[in-house]
Design an enzyme around this catalytic site. Structure first.
Site, PDB file in Angstrom:
ATOM      1  N   TYR A 124      72.590 -34.934 -24.829  1.00  0.00           N
ATOM      2  CA  TYR A 124      71.731 -34.595 -25.981  1.00  0.00           C
ATOM      3  C   TYR A 124      72.493 -34.730 -27.295  1.00  0.00           C
ATOM      4  O   TYR A 124      71.936 -35.183 -28.306  1.00  0.00           O
ATOM      5  CB  TYR A 124      71.205 -33.168 -25.801  1.00  0.00           C
ATOM      6  CG  TYR A 124      70.310 -32.671 -26.922  1.00  0.00           C
ATOM      7  CD1 TYR A 124      69.166 -33.356 -27.295  1.00  0.00           C
ATOM      8  CD2 TYR A 124      70.610 -31.475 -27.597  1.00  0.00           C
ATOM      9  CE1 TYR A 124      68.338 -32.890 -28.315  1.00  0.00           C
ATOM     10  CE2 TYR A 124      69.794 -30.996 -28.611  1.00  0.00           C
ATOM     11  CZ  TYR A 124      68.658 -31.708 -28.977  1.00  0.00           C
ATOM     12  OH  TYR A 124      67.859 -31.246 -29.970  1.00  0.00           O
ATOM     13  N   ARG A 174      70.107 -40.506 -33.504  1.00  0.00           N
ATOM     14  CA  ARG A 174      68.870 -40.246 -34.242  1.00  0.00           C
ATOM     15  C   ARG A 174      69.174 -39.878 -35.690  1.00  0.00           C
ATOM     16  O   ARG A 174      68.527 -40.379 -36.624  1.00  0.00           O
ATOM     17  CB  ARG A 174      68.095 -39.129 -33.545  1.00  0.00           C
ATOM     18  CG  ARG A 174      66.855 -38.693 -34.310  1.00  0.00           C
ATOM     19  CD  ARG A 174      66.021 -37.685 -33.546  1.00  0.00           C
ATOM     20  NE  ARG A 174      66.758 -36.482 -33.147  1.00  0.00           N
ATOM     21  CZ  ARG A 174      66.189 -35.441 -32.538  1.00  0.00           C
ATOM     22  NH1 ARG A 174      64.914 -35.471 -32.234  1.00  0.00           N
ATOM     23  NH2 ARG A 174      66.907 -34.381 -32.212  1.00  0.00           N
ATOM     24  N   TYR A 225      71.365 -26.684 -38.214  1.00  0.00           N
ATOM     25  CA  TYR A 225      72.168 -25.952 -37.223  1.00  0.00           C
ATOM     26  C   TYR A 225      73.657 -26.144 -37.518  1.00  0.00           C
ATOM     27  O   TYR A 225      74.087 -27.249 -37.877  1.00  0.00           O
ATOM     28  CB  TYR A 225      71.907 -26.485 -35.808  1.00  0.00           C
ATOM     29  CG  TYR A 225      70.634 -26.031 -35.132  1.00  0.00           C
ATOM     30  CD1 TYR A 225      69.911 -24.928 -35.578  1.00  0.00           C
ATOM     31  CD2 TYR A 225      70.172 -26.707 -33.995  1.00  0.00           C
ATOM     32  CE1 TYR A 225      68.749 -24.529 -34.917  1.00  0.00           C
ATOM     33  CE2 TYR A 225      69.019 -26.311 -33.338  1.00  0.00           C
ATOM     34  CZ  TYR A 225      68.309 -25.222 -33.813  1.00  0.00           C
ATOM     35  OH  TYR A 225      67.177 -24.828 -33.158  1.00  0.00           O
ATOM     36  N   ARG A 265      59.835 -27.856 -37.484  1.00  0.00           N
ATOM     37  CA  ARG A 265      59.279 -26.955 -36.458  1.00  0.00           C
ATOM     38  C   ARG A 265      57.811 -27.219 -36.176  1.00  0.00           C
ATOM     39  O   ARG A 265      57.303 -26.852 -35.122  1.00  0.00           O
ATOM     40  CB  ARG A 265      59.459 -25.496 -36.897  1.00  0.00           C
ATOM     41  CG  ARG A 265      60.908 -25.082 -37.075  1.00  0.00           C
ATOM     42  CD  ARG A 265      61.669 -25.097 -35.770  1.00  0.00           C
ATOM     43  NE  ARG A 265      63.071 -24.712 -35.966  1.00  0.00           N
ATOM     44  CZ  ARG A 265      63.968 -24.713 -34.992  1.00  0.00           C
ATOM     45  NH1 ARG A 265      63.646 -25.089 -33.763  1.00  0.00           N
ATOM     46  NH2 ARG A 265      65.207 -24.362 -35.241  1.00  0.00           N
ATOM     47  N   GLU A 280      60.508 -23.605 -22.780  1.00  0.00           N
ATOM     48  CA  GLU A 280      60.155 -24.175 -24.078  1.00  0.00           C
ATOM     49  C   GLU A 280      58.652 -24.452 -24.076  1.00  0.00           C
ATOM     50  O   GLU A 280      58.095 -24.831 -23.052  1.00  0.00           O
ATOM     51  CB  GLU A 280      60.950 -25.472 -24.277  1.00  0.00           C
ATOM     52  CG  GLU A 280      60.716 -26.085 -25.629  1.00  0.00           C
ATOM     53  CD  GLU A 280      61.647 -27.264 -25.906  1.00  0.00           C
ATOM     54  OE1 GLU A 280      62.874 -27.153 -25.689  1.00  0.00           O
ATOM     55  OE2 GLU A 280      61.116 -28.296 -26.337  1.00  0.00           O
TER      56      GLU A 280
HETATM   57  C1  LIG Z   1      64.276 -26.093 -28.601  1.00  0.00           C
HETATM   58  C2  LIG Z   1      64.817 -26.740 -29.634  1.00  0.00           C
HETATM   59  O1  LIG Z   1      64.918 -28.085 -29.769  1.00  0.00           O
HETATM   60  C3  LIG Z   1      64.260 -28.974 -28.887  1.00  0.00           C
HETATM   61  C4  LIG Z   1      64.745 -30.331 -29.241  1.00  0.00           C
HETATM   62  C5  LIG Z   1      64.069 -31.126 -30.139  1.00  0.00           C
HETATM   63  C6  LIG Z   1      64.611 -32.440 -30.563  1.00  0.00           C
HETATM   64  O2  LIG Z   1      65.818 -32.660 -30.443  1.00  0.00           O
HETATM   65  O3  LIG Z   1      63.814 -33.306 -31.010  1.00  0.00           O
HETATM   66  C7  LIG Z   1      62.827 -30.709 -30.680  1.00  0.00           C
HETATM   67  C8  LIG Z   1      62.277 -29.531 -30.272  1.00  0.00           C
HETATM   68  C9  LIG Z   1      62.753 -28.899 -29.039  1.00  0.00           C
HETATM   69  O4  LIG Z   1      62.150 -29.607 -27.985  1.00  0.00           O
HETATM   70  C10 LIG Z   1      65.384 -25.989 -30.779  1.00  0.00           C
HETATM   71  O5  LIG Z   1      66.363 -26.471 -31.336  1.00  0.00           O
HETATM   72  O6  LIG Z   1      64.830 -24.939 -31.126  1.00  0.00           O
END
Ligand SMILES: C=C(O[C@@H]1C=C(C(=O)O)C=C[C@H]1O)C(=O)O
Length: 334
Positions: free
Chosen positions: A145, A152, A202, A215, A328
């Site tokens: 990831y 990205r 973050y 979000r 999630e």
């Molecule tokens: C759960 C989280 O992230 C996840 C990862 C994401 C991404 O990388 O596109 C988007 C939303 C979530 O599926 C979070 O950081 O709160």
């Protein structure tokens, strides 16, 4: 899956494989098969279809169908398959093996940005990133990831634009891929959550480049309708930037649902200059991701207590993007 016949302007419905095959492409812009095997993006009845490996054998496939509102034009562009109907553009791509996919992610994101620019669909409003072995180490020992996020983020650096609502989630096989939606004319407003640090801010301990997403994304109403549609990103048990309640799936599910309630409620919409607001009971087309298959019954029960009986709820037992996240949830309001 809970089902409803209600139609909403979100243009999304969940169908069984038989229902989807019965449409023979009529009224379809594009589709994502959440099934028991993955494959490259393909054409089915002239529409782009992305097969994802999201369920185990014997568990029914859920087909997420994006509906067309006008004549559909399709094409391929730098590895992407796409379809558009004058209002909405659907695109999908597979990136190959997920380990070390950062370079492929960067290139495919840049191709997607180039496509929306060329075709005139500037309002990207939703993206899904699906990554086999999302928390596994790649060849360098970094998380898969993390590498994806670096690629990205570079694409957003090189071709800056607002980051839309997104999901970044595990899959049972098939490497990495993504699909996205963009609108030609309706304005998109990207929302943050007052209970969470924006993901793109973050701290570095989560990775050298933070995840590039908002979000939620609100798409303004069509002329003649009074409410827009809110696309809620994958949301988990994170407060500020930290995972809370590690190991406790019930509490994680409760924190996740409370996060979504705060995100979609009237106060947070007002904070973003938007009218109205929603509650959990307004969500439709919900997808729930559960890391440990044994937790599926309890998570399903907790979610059903909060969501309307009219919500379509699909639950997948797949990995989530942090090792300590057990659940999630994402959805679309109304
Ligand atoms: C759960 C989280 O992230 C996840 C990862 C994401 C991404 O990388 O596109 C988007 C939303 C979530 O599926 C979070 O950081 O709160």
């Amino acid at each position: 899956m809970l089902r409803t016949n209600e139609t909403t302007p979100s243009l999304c419905s969940f169908r069984t494989a038989a229902e989807f095959e019965g449409t023979a492409g009529a009224g379809v812009l594009g589709a994502v098969r959440h099934g028991d095997r993955a494959g490259p993006v393909r054409w089915e009845h002239g529409r782009p279809v992305l097969p994802l490996h999201m369920v185990r054998p014997g568990v029914p496939e859920v087909v997420e169908v994006w509906e067309a509102t006008g004549p559909v034009t399709t094409g391929e562009h730098r590895g992407l398959h796409y379809a558009h109907d004058g209002e909405v553009l659907f695109g999908a791509v597979d990136l190959g093996p997920s380990a070390g996919c950062g370079g492929a992610a960067r290139a495919a994101y840049l191709a997607a940005f180039d496509l929306v620019d060329r075709l005139g669909y500037p309002h990207l409003f939703r993206m899904w990133n699906v990554i086999e072995g999302i928390t596994a180490p790649d060849a360098d020992g970094a998380e898969v990831y993390t590498g994806f996020c670096v690629g990205r983020a570079r694409a957003f650096d090189e071709s800056p634009r607002p980051m839309p609502a997104a999901t970044g989630i595990g899959a049972l096989g098939g490497g990495a891929g993504f699909y996205f939606l963009a609108h030609r004319s309706r304005r998109a407003v990207h929302l943050e959550n007052p209970l969470q640090v924006p993901a793109h801010e973050y701290p570095e301990r989560y990775g050298p480049r933070s995840p590039s997403f908002a979000r939620a994304t609100w798409l303004e109403p069509e002329p003649g309708r009074d409410r827009g549609v809110l696309y809620v990103s994958g949301t988990a048990s994170i407060l500020d930037d930290a995972t809370v309640c590690p190991g406790d799936v019930v509490r994680q599910c409760q924190v996740t649902l409370a996060n979504i309630a705060a995100l979609i409620g009237p106060e947070n919409l007002a904070r973003h200059g938007l009218p109205g607001g929603w509650a959990l009971s307004d969500l439709r087309r919900v997808k729930v991701y559960v890391k440990r298959p044994g937790d599926v019954p309890v998570v399903t029960r907790l979610c059903r207590e909060e969501f309307s009986r009219r919500a379509e709820v699909a639950v997948f037992a797949v990995d989530v993007c942090r090792p300590d996240l057990l659940v999630e949830v994402e959805g679309i309001a109304p």
